[in-house]
Write a protein that holds these residues in place. Structure first.
Motif, mmCIF file in Angstrom:
data_model
loop_
_atom_site.group_PDB
_atom_site.id
_atom_site.type_symbol
_atom_site.label_atom_id
_atom_site.label_comp_id
_atom_site.label_asym_id
_atom_site.label_seq_id
_atom_site.Cartn_x
_atom_site.Cartn_y
_atom_site.Cartn_z
ATOM 1 N N ARG A 19 0.828 -1.208 0.000
ATOM 2 C CA ARG A 19 0.000 0.000 0.000
ATOM 3 C C ARG A 19 0.863 1.259 0.000
ATOM 4 N NH1 ARG A 19 -3.019 -3.130 3.600
ATOM 5 N NH2 ARG A 19 -2.203 -2.058 5.440
ATOM 6 N N LYS A 24 4.183 -0.002 -6.997
ATOM 7 C CA LYS A 24 3.774 -1.404 -6.820
ATOM 8 C C LYS A 24 4.877 -2.363 -7.254
ATOM 9 C CE LYS A 24 0.053 0.417 -5.431
ATOM 10 N NZ LYS A 24 -0.008 0.688 -3.984
ATOM 11 N N TYR A 381 -3.675 -2.446 -3.959
ATOM 12 C CA TYR A 381 -3.995 -1.901 -5.282
ATOM 13 C C TYR A 381 -5.263 -1.052 -5.185
ATOM 14 C CZ TYR A 381 -0.480 -5.103 -7.020
ATOM 15 O OH TYR A 381 0.713 -5.755 -7.236
ATOM 16 N N ASN A 382 -5.289 0.021 -5.942
ATOM 17 C CA ASN A 382 -6.386 0.979 -5.820
ATOM 18 C C ASN A 382 -7.706 0.482 -6.393
ATOM 19 O OD1 ASN A 382 -4.769 2.845 -4.515
ATOM 20 N ND2 ASN A 382 -4.115 3.820 -6.417
ATOM 21 N N LEU A 386 -6.896 -3.334 -11.236
ATOM 22 C CA LEU A 386 -5.441 -3.221 -11.138
ATOM 23 C C LEU A 386 -4.865 -4.443 -10.430
ATOM 24 C CD1 LEU A 386 -4.997 0.553 -10.217
ATOM 25 C CD2 LEU A 386 -4.431 -0.545 -12.397
ATOM 26 N N LYS A 387 -5.585 -4.923 -9.434
ATOM 27 C CA LYS A 387 -5.154 -6.138 -8.742
ATOM 28 C C LYS A 387 -5.173 -7.317 -9.707
ATOM 29 C CE LYS A 387 -5.011 -9.459 -5.528
ATOM 30 N NZ LYS A 387 -6.207 -9.609 -4.684
ATOM 31 N N ALA A 390 -2.194 -7.198 -11.847
ATOM 32 C CA ALA A 390 -1.013 -7.622 -11.088
ATOM 33 C C ALA A 390 -0.952 -9.143 -10.983
ATOM 34 C CB ALA A 390 -1.030 -6.989 -9.700
#
Length: 572
Positions: A19, A24, A381-382, A386-387, A390
């Motif tokens: 975070r 990242k 992740y925001n 996005l997660k 990743a």
């Protein structure tokens, strides 16, 4: 780079490090965090905020000690921010360094003053829409890796550390051993980049220096103060403070038409670099620092206990006191030393997932439609998308989603609780029912709303429950009967001290009890029948005793054995 990473033994998958990472660059695999060197910008804040202190940082301390033991001329370039780290008079730190074996101690501010002049000269000789200072290695890495379009605006001059190293090597010889001591972890990788130039031989953080002082038993609070080998005040001492570079550039900069913007902290750097990339900023000089509050807010500084403003005040007071030494020197830039450097693109080679691939990954996390994407940021992740990206890149795992894991755990536990044959009741410290499963509700013929929050004594005797809570001694396998419900329980009652709750798991064994009664009935009937046979045989035996002789006794023995066997006794 490989100068820092997380230690595997202590990572608890709290994702606090991720975070905090603006790019990242932290990878999770098998619930273990590791720093991806290709993506990392070496700011070091992920390590400082780790609640488990799970960090491994490469140290040059042994190398420095070896250089001292072998008789080399050891020179310290001490960053001015040391005044904010050490809670002693500045001369005591100088004295401690000399006791450790350093021959020469100078402030890195000498190099900073050279850099400030180099910046002014570059701005005068080159026409750019934007100029970005390059004293902060992490800010430089951010541009090189994530903002290649901005590279032309980086002022191609070395940092104060490298500039001072070059000056020291020129002054004391190539064989001298120069050690930079400061608050920045990124300086370790910058030193590696310039290692081939034989400018800096080792980098220590204030933490490492402090540990070394304590290890050797030097009482830093009780030693006499000594002066730096060069004592004049210079504006270069302000470099570690926000706006300090701009101030050091002085009147020459003020005479230019450039607007000045000072940014500190990765979020601000990213925002201003985006503006430059988009062409929104022109005619500006950007003083960029990766750490909030510049070097005084660096990763080593914030771990030292005091807050930023306390450290800032200490550094300002120190700089103010230095004015009393001598008049400012007019540092000339040596013409025989090359202070130039190049910046090159180091973009990350990323593969972007297709919409279908993102959707498939989201489904694995039980996110089937947009409303399922909470975008809470707990994982680091925001957004959930996005997660998912990743995960696609191998940087994250589906299990990092707190809500997904909680839902899965609750679903599994609910499935077990809801469908188990055991009768489960959870009580609070006051013996009020907190939870009751369907099996228990059915046996007691009650609904949740009629018992939740009410005493268990409404349903059954609470003596055993109270005893377990008061003594902390669990009850395992105790048989209790509740005729009013037509049940016989084998009860297991345990106390949960952390939650101050009592959990009861009760198994209805009424069927087994009924089977036992039926078995006893069969045995009794069999015994009665056997007794009748024995009595009849005895009467017959008496009548024909004369004919049977000893056969009578044998018959009695055999029938008696049969009776014992039926009664469950050993016939032998």
């Amino acid at each position: 780079m490989s100068n820092m990473n997380f230690s595997k033994a202590y990572c608890k998958s709290c994702y606090k490090c991720l975070r905090s990472c603006p790019v990242k660059a932290i990878k999770f695999e098998n619930e273990q965090a590791t720093i991806d060197e290709e993506r990392c910008i070496e700011c070091g804040h992920c390590l400082t905020i780790c609640p488990q202190n799970a960090r491994e940082i490469k140290s040059d301390l042994d190398c420095v000690k070896t250089a001292i033991y072998t008789g080399k001329k050891i020179i310290a370039s001490l960053a001015p921010s040391f005044a904010g780290y050490f809670d002693v008079e500045q001369g005591m730190v100088v004295s401690a360094l000399k006791k450790l074996g350093f021959s020469i101690i100078e402030e890195t501010a000498v190099g900073a003053e050279i850099v400030a002049q180099l910046y002014n000269d570059y701005i005068l000789d080159n026409k750019r829409e934007v100029y970005i200072t390059t004293a902060c290695p992490s800010a430089n890495y951010l541009v090189e890796k994530y903002y290649e379009e901005v590279i032309p605006y980086l002022i191609p001059r070395v940092s104060p550390m490298i500039a001072h190293g070059k000056l020291l090597k020129d002054k004391f010889g190539e064989d001298s051993f120069v050690v930079f001591i400061g608050p920045c972890l990124a300086k370790k990788s910058e030193f590696e980049y310039f290692r081939k130039d034989n400018v800096i031989d080792a980098v220590l953080t204030f933490d490492e220096l402090n540990s070394w002082i304590m290890e050797t038993g030097i009482e830093i609070y009780n030693i006499e103060e000594e002066n730096f080998n060069i004592n004049p005040y210079s504006k270069g001492q302000g470099f570690p403070m926000g706006g300090g570079i701009i101030e050091a550039m002085g009147e020459k900069l003020k005479q230019s038409s450039l607007s000045v913007i000072t940014v500190s902290g990765m979020e601000e750097c990213i925002e201003v670099f985006n503006s430059i990339k988009n062409g929104d900023l022109k005619g500006v000089l950007i003083e960029a620092s990766a750490c909030k509050g510049s070097c005084i807010g660096g990763p080593v500084m914030v771990k030292n206990g005091e807050n930023y403003y306390t450290k800032l005040k200490k550094v300002k007071n120190y700089i103010k006191s230095r004015k009393n030494y001598n008049d400012p020197i007019n540092t000339e830039i040596p013409t025989n030393i090359d202070f130039n450097r190049e910046f090159t693109g180091k973009s990350i080679n990323r593969i972007i997932a297709t919409e279908e691939e993102i959707t498939a990954i989201l489904k694995k996390m039980d996110k089937f439609e947009p409303k399922d994407e909470l975008n809470c940021g707990v994982c680091g992740y925001n957004s959930c998308r996005l997660k998912a990206q990743a995960i696609f890149e191998g940087m994250a795992e589906t299990t990092m989603c707190l809500h997904y894991m909680r839902t899965r755990a609750e679903s599994l536990s609910n499935e077990i609780v809801e469908n188990t044959a055991s009768h489960l009741i959870l009580l609070d410290g006051e013996m009020n029912v907190r939870e009751i499963n369907p099996a228990a509700k059915a046996i007691f013929k009650i609904q949740s709303q009629n018992i939740i929050g009410k005493p268990i004594s409404i349903l059954i005797d609470d003596t055993d429950f109270k005893k377990v809570r008061e003594t902390g001694e669990n009850i395992i396998g105790k048989k209790v009967a509740y005729p009013q419900y037509g049940v016989v329980f084998l009860e297991n009652i345990v106390y949960l001290p952390k939650q101050d709750m009592v959990l009861a798991s009760m198994i209805n064994i009424i069927a087994e009890e009924k089977n036992k009664k039926e078995l006893m009935k069969v045995k009794t009937n069999t015994l009665n029948a056997a007794q009748e046979v024995i009595e009849k045989q005895m009467r017959v035996a008496q009548e024909i005793a004369s004919l049977l002789g000893e056969t009578t006794a044998e018959t009695k023995i055999i029938l008696t054995k049969l009776k014992k066997i039926v009664a469950g006794e050993d016939g032998e």
